[in-house]
Design a protein around this motif. Sequence first.
Motif, PDB file in Angstrom:
ATOM      1  N   PRO A  28      62.821  21.028 -24.054  1.00  0.00           N
ATOM      2  CA  PRO A  28      63.605  19.226 -23.690  1.00  0.00           C
ATOM      3  C   PRO A  28      62.705  18.935 -22.192  1.00  0.00           C
ATOM      4  N   THR A  29      62.985  18.246 -22.744  1.00  0.00           N
ATOM      5  CA  THR A  29      62.370  17.480 -21.160  1.00  0.00           C
ATOM      6  C   THR A  29      64.331  16.395 -20.872  1.00  0.00           C
ATOM      7  N   PHE A  30      64.121  16.361 -19.521  1.00  0.00           N
ATOM      8  CA  PHE A  30      65.086  16.127 -18.616  1.00  0.00           C
ATOM      9  C   PHE A  30      65.147  14.379 -17.881  1.00  0.00           C
ATOM     10  N   PRO A  31      66.212  14.203 -17.523  1.00  0.00           N
ATOM     11  CA  PRO A  31      65.703  12.820 -16.173  1.00  0.00           C
ATOM     12  C   PRO A  31      65.120  14.201 -15.549  1.00  0.00           C
TER      13      PRO A  31
ATOM     14  N   GLY B 278      54.423  12.012 -25.109  1.00  0.00           N
ATOM     15  CA  GLY B 278      52.822  12.031 -25.444  1.00  0.00           C
ATOM     16  C   GLY B 278      52.278  10.502 -24.831  1.00  0.00           C
ATOM     17  N   ALA B 279      52.991   9.830 -24.399  1.00  0.00           N
ATOM     18  CA  ALA B 279      52.091   8.141 -23.614  1.00  0.00           C
ATOM     19  C   ALA B 279      52.568   8.861 -21.943  1.00  0.00           C
ATOM     20  N   ALA B 280      53.296   9.685 -22.047  1.00  0.00           N
ATOM     21  CA  ALA B 280      53.183   9.884 -20.130  1.00  0.00           C
ATOM     22  C   ALA B 280      51.784  10.425 -19.974  1.00  0.00           C
ATOM     23  N   ALA B 281      51.587  11.384 -21.096  1.00  0.00           N
ATOM     24  CA  ALA B 281      50.681  12.684 -21.007  1.00  0.00           C
ATOM     25  C   ALA B 281      49.094  12.057 -21.189  1.00  0.00           C
ATOM     26  N   ASP B 282      49.116  10.433 -22.512  1.00  0.00           N
ATOM     27  CA  ASP B 282      48.740   9.186 -22.346  1.00  0.00           C
ATOM     28  C   ASP B 282      47.937   8.669 -21.474  1.00  0.00           C
ATOM     29  N   ILE B 283      48.662   8.355 -20.477  1.00  0.00           N
ATOM     30  CA  ILE B 283      48.320   7.543 -19.071  1.00  0.00           C
ATOM     31  C   ILE B 283      47.883   8.733 -18.416  1.00  0.00           C
ATOM     32  N   MET B 284      47.965   9.979 -18.466  1.00  0.00           N
ATOM     33  CA  MET B 284      46.770   9.977 -17.506  1.00  0.00           C
ATOM     34  C   MET B 284      45.611  10.527 -17.517  1.00  0.00           C
TER      35      MET B 284
ATOM     36  N   VAL C  74      53.006  11.982 -11.446  1.00  0.00           N
ATOM     37  CA  VAL C  74      53.948  12.608 -11.608  1.00  0.00           C
ATOM     38  C   VAL C  74      54.928  11.555 -12.219  1.00  0.00           C
ATOM     39  N   TRP C  75      55.462  12.385 -13.711  1.00  0.00           N
ATOM     40  CA  TRP C  75      56.547  11.036 -13.707  1.00  0.00           C
ATOM     41  C   TRP C  75      58.332  11.406 -13.181  1.00  0.00           C
ATOM     42  N   THR C  76      58.037  10.041 -13.028  1.00  0.00           N
ATOM     43  CA  THR C  76      59.931  10.176 -12.352  1.00  0.00           C
ATOM     44  C   THR C  76      60.532   9.293 -14.120  1.00  0.00           C
ATOM     45  N   ILE C  77      61.569  10.243 -14.393  1.00  0.00           N
ATOM     46  CA  ILE C  77      61.617  10.078 -15.808  1.00  0.00           C
ATOM     47  C   ILE C  77      63.277   9.160 -15.496  1.00  0.00           C
ATOM     48  N   LYS C  78      63.504   8.330 -15.430  1.00  0.00           N
ATOM     49  CA  LYS C  78      65.214   7.917 -16.136  1.00  0.00           C
ATOM     50  C   LYS C  78      65.836   8.269 -16.804  1.00  0.00           C
ATOM     51  N   GLU C  79      67.265   8.196 -17.234  1.00  0.00           N
ATOM     52  CA  GLU C  79      68.472   7.885 -17.998  1.00  0.00           C
ATOM     53  C   GLU C  79      67.821   6.897 -18.790  1.00  0.00           C
TER      54      GLU C  79
ATOM     55  N   ASN D 188      70.438  12.393 -28.822  1.00  0.00           N
ATOM     56  CA  ASN D 188      70.795  13.896 -29.071  1.00  0.00           C
ATOM     57  C   ASN D 188      70.475  14.219 -27.130  1.00  0.00           C
ATOM     58  N   GLY D 189      70.694  13.232 -26.534  1.00  0.00           N
ATOM     59  CA  GLY D 189      70.349  13.851 -24.508  1.00  0.00           C
ATOM     60  C   GLY D 189      68.820  14.470 -24.285  1.00  0.00           C
ATOM     61  N   VAL D 190      67.789  14.280 -24.606  1.00  0.00           N
ATOM     62  CA  VAL D 190      66.723  14.672 -23.997  1.00  0.00           C
ATOM     63  C   VAL D 190      65.886  13.193 -23.874  1.00  0.00           C
ATOM     64  N   ILE D 191      64.938  13.638 -23.032  1.00  0.00           N
ATOM     65  CA  ILE D 191      63.913  12.689 -23.301  1.00  0.00           C
ATOM     66  C   ILE D 191      63.171  12.566 -24.925  1.00  0.00           C
ATOM     67  N   MET D 192      62.710  10.982 -25.490  1.00  0.00           N
ATOM     68  CA  MET D 192      61.996  11.122 -26.266  1.00  0.00           C
ATOM     69  C   MET D 192      60.285  11.155 -26.752  1.00  0.00           C
ATOM     70  N   GLY D 193      60.059  12.176 -27.235  1.00  0.00           N
ATOM     71  CA  GLY D 193      58.528  12.489 -27.498  1.00  0.00           C
ATOM     72  C   GLY D 193      57.402  12.006 -27.813  1.00  0.00           C
ATOM     73  N   GLY D 194      57.938  10.530 -28.070  1.00  0.00           N
ATOM     74  CA  GLY D 194      56.308   9.582 -28.166  1.00  0.00           C
ATOM     75  C   GLY D 194      56.500   9.502 -26.201  1.00  0.00           C
ATOM     76  N   PHE D 195      57.322   9.477 -26.043  1.00  0.00           N
ATOM     77  CA  PHE D 195      57.325   8.874 -24.270  1.00  0.00           C
ATOM     78  C   PHE D 195      56.318  10.001 -23.622  1.00  0.00           C
TER      79      PHE D 195
END
Length: 143
Positions: free
Chosen positions: A91-94, A58-64, A38-43, A49-56
């Motif tokens: 798009p992904t949000f907190p 990819g990084a979260a997937a890479d971790i798992m 589980v990835w708990t995303i903070k603001e 643009n108000g959405v989660i940065m795409g590189g993050f």
Amino acid sequence: MKTVNLLEVINGISEPPACDQTLGVKVIEAKDGYSKGVWTIKEHLLNGNGVIMGGFIGAAADIMMAYAISSLLTENQTFASINLQTTFHRPTFPGEVMIEAKVEKFGRTISYLTASLKQNEKEIASVTSSIMIMKRRDNRRVD
């Protein structure tokens, strides 16, 4: 430089690496080439643009994916990513994102993995990666 044994993290023996903690990714289970977290995303991870940065994402997937491949390696093996391809579906949000990763093909020197990230039960991204399997080297640093 301190390395972290991901199998010890999976078994609750060691703390997760700083990258996991910084992003807020927590492994729930990992075995037999599969991992779930589980990835708990903070603001603070929002882009302009108000959405989660795409590189993050990819990084979260890479971790798992690291947990999935680690569940198949011997103590004399380690790994390194060769490539990481992320496709964004929405798009992904907190909030919480569920991540599942799977080793699709486990080879002697190259392995192929996939990951799916879902928020509110909808897929936000799918990720593929090729990973190089290597003999573990002594981690002593030489300057």
